[in-house]
Design a protein around this motif. Structure first.
Motif, PDB file in Angstrom:
ATOM      1  N   ARG A 169      17.316   7.528  -5.771  1.00  0.00           N
ATOM      2  CA  ARG A 169      17.614   6.350  -4.940  1.00  0.00           C
ATOM      3  C   ARG A 169      17.623   6.706  -3.451  1.00  0.00           C
ATOM      4  O   ARG A 169      17.134   5.951  -2.620  1.00  0.00           O
ATOM      5  CB  ARG A 169      18.947   5.727  -5.330  1.00  0.00           C
ATOM      6  CG  ARG A 169      18.904   5.035  -6.675  1.00  0.00           C
ATOM      7  CD  ARG A 169      20.195   4.256  -6.933  1.00  0.00           C
ATOM      8  NE  ARG A 169      20.323   3.845  -8.312  1.00  0.00           N
ATOM      9  CZ  ARG A 169      19.664   2.838  -8.867  1.00  0.00           C
ATOM     10  NH1 ARG A 169      18.816   2.145  -8.163  1.00  0.00           N
ATOM     11  NH2 ARG A 169      19.839   2.536 -10.139  1.00  0.00           N
ATOM     12  N   ARG A 173      15.361   4.996  -0.687  1.00  0.00           N
ATOM     13  CA  ARG A 173      16.070   4.193   0.306  1.00  0.00           C
ATOM     14  C   ARG A 173      15.644   4.549   1.735  1.00  0.00           C
ATOM     15  O   ARG A 173      15.624   3.693   2.611  1.00  0.00           O
ATOM     16  CB  ARG A 173      17.575   4.394   0.143  1.00  0.00           C
ATOM     17  CG  ARG A 173      18.398   3.245   0.665  1.00  0.00           C
ATOM     18  CD  ARG A 173      19.878   3.368   0.311  1.00  0.00           C
ATOM     19  NE  ARG A 173      20.105   3.112  -1.092  1.00  0.00           N
ATOM     20  CZ  ARG A 173      20.657   3.979  -1.954  1.00  0.00           C
ATOM     21  NH1 ARG A 173      21.035   5.164  -1.558  1.00  0.00           N
ATOM     22  NH2 ARG A 173      20.840   3.663  -3.209  1.00  0.00           N
ATOM     23  N   LEU A 181      12.984  -0.982  -1.293  1.00  0.00           N
ATOM     24  CA  LEU A 181      13.568  -1.935  -2.242  1.00  0.00           C
ATOM     25  C   LEU A 181      13.565  -1.405  -3.671  1.00  0.00           C
ATOM     26  O   LEU A 181      14.397  -1.790  -4.485  1.00  0.00           O
ATOM     27  CB  LEU A 181      12.818  -3.264  -2.191  1.00  0.00           C
ATOM     28  CG  LEU A 181      12.942  -4.044  -0.884  1.00  0.00           C
ATOM     29  CD1 LEU A 181      12.056  -5.277  -0.930  1.00  0.00           C
ATOM     30  CD2 LEU A 181      14.390  -4.415  -0.631  1.00  0.00           C
ATOM     31  N   THR A 184      16.709  -0.140  -5.424  1.00  0.00           N
ATOM     32  CA  THR A 184      17.681  -1.050  -6.030  1.00  0.00           C
ATOM     33  C   THR A 184      17.306  -1.426  -7.462  1.00  0.00           C
ATOM     34  O   THR A 184      18.037  -2.162  -8.117  1.00  0.00           O
ATOM     35  CB  THR A 184      17.803  -2.343  -5.199  1.00  0.00           C
ATOM     36  OG1 THR A 184      16.556  -3.034  -5.225  1.00  0.00           O
ATOM     37  CG2 THR A 184      18.203  -2.044  -3.760  1.00  0.00           C
ATOM     38  N   TYR A 185      16.182  -0.909  -7.956  1.00  0.00           N
ATOM     39  CA  TYR A 185      15.715  -1.211  -9.299  1.00  0.00           C
ATOM     40  C   TYR A 185      16.787  -0.799 -10.323  1.00  0.00           C
ATOM     41  O   TYR A 185      17.282   0.321 -10.280  1.00  0.00           O
ATOM     42  CB  TYR A 185      14.394  -0.467  -9.564  1.00  0.00           C
ATOM     43  CG  TYR A 185      13.613  -0.953 -10.745  1.00  0.00           C
ATOM     44  CD1 TYR A 185      12.775  -2.056 -10.622  1.00  0.00           C
ATOM     45  CD2 TYR A 185      13.698  -0.323 -11.973  1.00  0.00           C
ATOM     46  CE1 TYR A 185      12.035  -2.513 -11.706  1.00  0.00           C
ATOM     47  CE2 TYR A 185      12.969  -0.771 -13.056  1.00  0.00           C
ATOM     48  CZ  TYR A 185      12.138  -1.854 -12.914  1.00  0.00           C
ATOM     49  OH  TYR A 185      11.411  -2.304 -13.984  1.00  0.00           O
ATOM     50  N   ASN A 192      19.314  -7.240 -16.147  1.00  0.00           N
ATOM     51  CA  ASN A 192      19.171  -8.197 -15.020  1.00  0.00           C
ATOM     52  C   ASN A 192      19.295  -9.620 -15.487  1.00  0.00           C
ATOM     53  O   ASN A 192      18.935  -9.999 -16.522  1.00  0.00           O
ATOM     54  CB  ASN A 192      17.814  -8.020 -14.320  1.00  0.00           C
ATOM     55  CG  ASN A 192      17.863  -6.854 -13.367  1.00  0.00           C
ATOM     56  OD1 ASN A 192      18.924  -6.366 -13.018  1.00  0.00           O
ATOM     57  ND2 ASN A 192      16.692  -6.410 -12.943  1.00  0.00           N
TER      58      ASN A 192
END
Length: 192
Positions: A169, A173, A181, A184-185, A192
């Motif tokens: 991440r 980032r 983006l 943020t997966y 989800n």
């Protein structure tokens, strides 16, 4: 011959697994490419710590290991072999440090057969890897075309990230645009 271009080398760059990566060996991994040329590619996974302490396997090097001071699983190939990376400050072209070979920038391979005392004053945090990730000629390029990897610049701190479980991440980032983006997966998209 005109029209022939030298292939781009990704040595020293990071391969970051895309969410589309289906091989469990490479789920959410960050790989530092140590070698990438016409002969193939070789790298180590930077974010797979094992519970095995460096001192349990390579006792003379234990005091040089960064946090966490454990062996990392460098990849699915050659798990019975070890290689080590460390950051040595200084510019490319400066005299090389005995027992250390520059890979890219301040990042280099440590000769684990050398006496640790040779490097004591030069090394930043040492990270030891069991195994590596390897690709035959053209194999990595095929995986890139399939969308399995993002190729991004490495930073010296990636090698010794104190929280390796957050490296995937963190690397995403710091990228610009839409790639940031992806950090943020969700780990499990079905949630989800």
């Amino acid at each position: 011959m005109s029209g022939m271009t030298e292939p781009v080398s990704f040595t020293g760059r990071l391969l970051v697994a895309t969410p589309a990566m289906t091989d469990p060996n490479f789920d959410r991994v960050v790989i530092l490419l140590l070698d990438h040329d016409a002969e193939g590619s070789l790298g180590v996974v930077l974010n797979r710590p094992t519970p095995v302490e460096v001192g349990a396997v390579l006792e003379p090097w234990a005091d040089f290991a960064g946090e966490p001071p454990v062996i990392f699983q460098g990849g699915p190939v050659g798990l019975d072999s070890a290689l080590a990376l460390a950051v040595v400050p200084g510019e490319q072209g400066e005299e090389e440090v005995l027992g250390w070979r520059r890979v890219h920038g301040a990042i280099g391979l440590v000769d684990l057969e050398a006496p640790p005392e040779l490097l004591a004053g030069e090394l930043g945090a040492l990270r030891v890897f069991a195994g590596y990730a390897g690709w035959a000629p053209g194999q990595l390029e095929d995986e890139l075309k399939e969308g399995a990897w993002f190729v991004v610049d490495s930073e010296p701190g990636d090698v010794s990230a104190p929280a390796p479980e957050r490296l995937w991440r963190a690397v995403l980032r710091r990228q610009r645009g839409e790639l940031a983006l992806v950090a943020t997966y969700a780990d499990d998209p079905s949630l989800n």
